[in-house]
Design an enzyme around this catalytic site. Structure first.
Site: not given
Length: 386
Positions: A132, A134, A160, A169, A280
């Site tokens: 994966q 980025y 991604t 967050r 996500h």
């Protein structure tokens, strides 16, 4: 094995045990989203609302859970999702998870933000391993990472696209979560009261981003290195950049983070071999729709031959069946692998995969589905792939 079956017969039991064994700042990062965390809940709850019709005038007492993607045979239609910071969430879990995936012949997706490198994990995951990616905003770094992934033996890239900018967050802001962890009094107290996690840190060391460490400024501290990562790992993956990555990568490419049907078609036109419908894990935009909402629309837009995967909120073999009934060819599962590792240890991922396979087979038998391809005919909700 019997003891594990009795103690942890489902993901919910592993999740409860994991919460007891993990410091709060770590557990909050694992389960959290952002804002009111409506999207995290929506992922789970929308799957629970998907109904499947049981049928008994068929012979499906021994269902076949196998699937084939791009000519490669897998024993089940689910894969290990990319797990960023897995080595912080439960230190030392990444190698056993990759090994369990290979042992059960399911796919394993290694995150760019994993704490073990592509060179370490690819031999463990074997041909089941995907990477994966980025893309960094440094062209030389991007090119080198693609070369490294190819040399390590990865044939499938999961590009991604859904982290164009940092998110806020709230759980992590309150906890002061960082790499390395901020060792204030509150954090130290949490670590001291969770000795199993602390012992794993001592055994495996303070985690760092091994895939990215070759690019850190020379002599940088862990804190400075983390700031460097945050700086280079942001920016929209435009159509032009997507086409450039497609041209540079010689293997298969999935684009992950797709929700809009028009964008889904655009990514296929840019050369993607498949898509992963995903919000996500509810961690990027609290108002985003779930994969359950968008998967049938994307399947309808792209047609039956497109290769479409999905993730978000999957907690059982029944949920796997639900997502496939909605139009996915395979699903990715993330948080439960950390729950299992924290609750059980080295054998957690192996146990989890066995549970998911058993639950899926039981579900398929009730539905009268002899193969995974039969699952869409069992859908009995307003969602439709017709």
């Amino acid at each position: 094995m019997v003891d594990l079956q009795r103690r942890f017969p489902c993901v919910a039991d592993m999740e409860k045990a994991a919460k007891r064994r993990m410091p709060r700042f770590v557990h909050d990062y694992l389960i959290g989203g952002l804002g009111r965390e409506d999207n995290v809940r929506r992922n789970v709850e929308s799957l629970r609302d998907v109904q499947l019709m049981p049928r008994y005038l068929s012979d499906a007492s021994t269902p076949d859970t196998a699937v084939t993607l791009f000519g490669r045979h897998f024993a089940a239609p689910f894969a290990v999702a990319p797990l960023g910071l897995a080595g912080l969430l439960w230190p030392g879990c990444e190698v056993p998870i990759a090994g369990a995936a290979r042992g059960h012949n399911v796919s394993h997706v290694l995150s760019t933000f994993s704490n073990r490198s592509i060179e370490t994990i690819r031999p463990v995951a074997g041909e089941n391993g995907w990477f994966q990616f980025y893309p960094p905003n440094d062209p030389a770094m991007e090119a080198d990472m693609l070369v490294r992934a190819g040399k390590a033996g990865y044939e499938t890239l999961v590009l991604t696209v859904d982290i164009p900018a940092p998110t806020r967050r709230e759980r992590d802001i309150r906890n002061g979560l960082s790499v390395p962890p901020r060792l204030d009094l509150a954090t130290m107290l949490q670590i001291a009261t969770h000795p199993a996690w602390a012992l794993h840190v001592l055994r495996h060391g303070i985690p760092e981003f091994e895939n990215l460490s070759p690019y850190y400024p020379k002599g940088a501290s862990l804190a400075a290195s983390a700031k460097f990562v945050g700086r280079v790992m942001q920016g929209h993956i435009t159509a032009e950049r997507t086409a450039q990555i497609r041209a540079a990568w010689k293997g298969k490419i999935f684009v992950k983070g797709v929700l809009d049907p028009e964008e889904a078609a655009a990514y296929i036109a840019l050369g993607a071999d498949g898509l992963i419908v995903s919000n996500h894990g509810g961690r990027q935009l609290d108002a985003a729709p779930s994969a359950v909402d968008m998967l049938p629309l994307i399947r309808r837009k792209l047609g039956p031959d497109a290769v479409i995967l999905a993730d978000g909120g999957i907690r059982s073999g029944l949920d796997v069946a639900r997502m496939i009934a909605l139009g996915a060819d395979m699903v990715l599962i993330g948080r439960p692998f950390i729950f299992a590792s924290a609750a059980i240890g080295h054998d957690g991922a192996d146990h989890l995969i066995g549970i998911l396979k058993a639950e899926l087979k039981s579900t398929m038998a009730q539905l009268g589905c002899a193969t995974v391809r039969d699952l869409p005919a069992s859908l009995h909700t307003p969602h439709t792939v017709a």
